[in-house]
Write a protein that holds these residues in place. Structure first.
Motif, PDB file in Angstrom:
ATOM      1  N   VAL A  54       4.033  -4.419   8.946  1.00 19.42           N
ATOM      2  CA  VAL A  54       4.337  -3.195   9.418  1.00 19.42           C
ATOM      3  C   VAL A  54       3.557  -2.096   8.618  1.00 19.42           C
ATOM      4  O   VAL A  54       2.862  -1.670   9.280  1.00 19.42           O
ATOM      5  N   ASP A  55       3.704  -2.385   7.353  1.00 14.25           N
ATOM      6  CA  ASP A  55       3.103  -1.188   6.588  1.00 14.25           C
ATOM      7  C   ASP A  55       1.626  -1.573   6.531  1.00 14.25           C
ATOM      8  O   ASP A  55       1.088  -0.470   6.501  1.00 14.25           O
ATOM      9  N   PHE A  56       1.226  -2.725   6.491  1.00 15.12           N
ATOM     10  CA  PHE A  56      -0.142  -2.880   6.653  1.00 15.12           C
ATOM     11  C   PHE A  56      -1.108  -2.215   7.831  1.00 15.12           C
ATOM     12  O   PHE A  56      -1.903  -1.673   7.756  1.00 15.12           O
ATOM     13  N   LEU A  57      -0.120  -2.597   8.893  1.00 20.17           N
ATOM     14  CA  LEU A  57      -0.610  -2.034  10.271  1.00 20.17           C
ATOM     15  C   LEU A  57      -0.621  -0.463  10.330  1.00 20.17           C
ATOM     16  O   LEU A  57      -1.768   0.078  10.731  1.00 20.17           O
ATOM     17  N   ASP A  58       0.368  -0.019   9.630  1.00 18.11           N
ATOM     18  CA  ASP A  58       0.527   1.195   9.726  1.00 18.11           C
ATOM     19  C   ASP A  58      -0.996   1.980   8.716  1.00 18.11           C
ATOM     20  O   ASP A  58      -1.218   3.012   9.257  1.00 18.11           O
ATOM     21  N   ALA A  59      -1.049   1.328   7.729  1.00 22.36           N
ATOM     22  CA  ALA A  59      -2.203   1.897   6.841  1.00 22.36           C
ATOM     23  C   ALA A  59      -3.487   1.644   7.510  1.00 22.36           C
ATOM     24  O   ALA A  59      -4.321   2.589   7.435  1.00 22.36           O
ATOM     25  N   ILE A  60      -3.686   0.675   8.456  1.00 20.65           N
ATOM     26  CA  ILE A  60      -4.978   0.545   9.123  1.00 20.65           C
ATOM     27  C   ILE A  60      -4.985   1.533  10.191  1.00 20.65           C
ATOM     28  O   ILE A  60      -6.026   2.124  10.476  1.00 20.65           O
ATOM     29  N   LYS A  61      -4.060   2.019  10.889  1.00 15.70           N
ATOM     30  CA  LYS A  61      -3.946   2.976  11.849  1.00 15.70           C
ATOM     31  C   LYS A  61      -4.313   4.215  11.334  1.00 15.70           C
ATOM     32  O   LYS A  61      -5.120   5.078  11.807  1.00 15.70           O
ATOM     33  N   ASP A  62      -3.421   4.477   9.867  1.00 13.63           N
ATOM     34  CA  ASP A  62      -3.965   5.918   9.345  1.00 13.63           C
ATOM     35  C   ASP A  62      -5.212   5.807   8.978  1.00 13.63           C
ATOM     36  O   ASP A  62      -6.040   6.940   9.049  1.00 13.63           O
ATOM     37  N   GLU A  63      -6.016   4.597   8.756  1.00 18.30           N
ATOM     38  CA  GLU A  63      -7.662   4.872   8.185  1.00 18.30           C
ATOM     39  C   GLU A  63      -8.314   4.904   9.386  1.00 18.30           C
ATOM     40  O   GLU A  63      -9.195   5.409   9.322  1.00 18.30           O
TER      41      GLU A  63
END
Length: 68
Positions: A54-63
């Motif tokens: 979930v943290d990984f996906l959130d980071a991608i969304k932020d990027e």
């Protein structure tokens, strides 16, 4: 998690059709998300905690702004 033969693998929408950059994940496992190279399904699998995924996906969304 001892048997990954029964999970449902899903190829990333970012994987291209010419055999490159093919990543698959299985999201039907409790507590972990298995990740593998779809070109080598019998090869190694990386297990990531659900929270880490979930943290990984959130980071991608932020990027990038959003996931398709």
């Amino acid at each position: 998690m001892s048997d990954l033969h029964t999970v449902t693998w899903r190829k990333s929408s970012y994987s291209n059709g010419d055999g490159g950059a093919c990543v698959e994940v299985a999201t039907d496992c409790l507590g972990v998300v298995p990740i593998r190279d779809s070109k080598f399904p019998a090869g190694p699998v990386v297990l990531v905690s659900y929270d880490g995924w979930v943290d990984f996906l959130d980071a991608i969304k932020d990027e990038t702004g959003a996931l398709p």
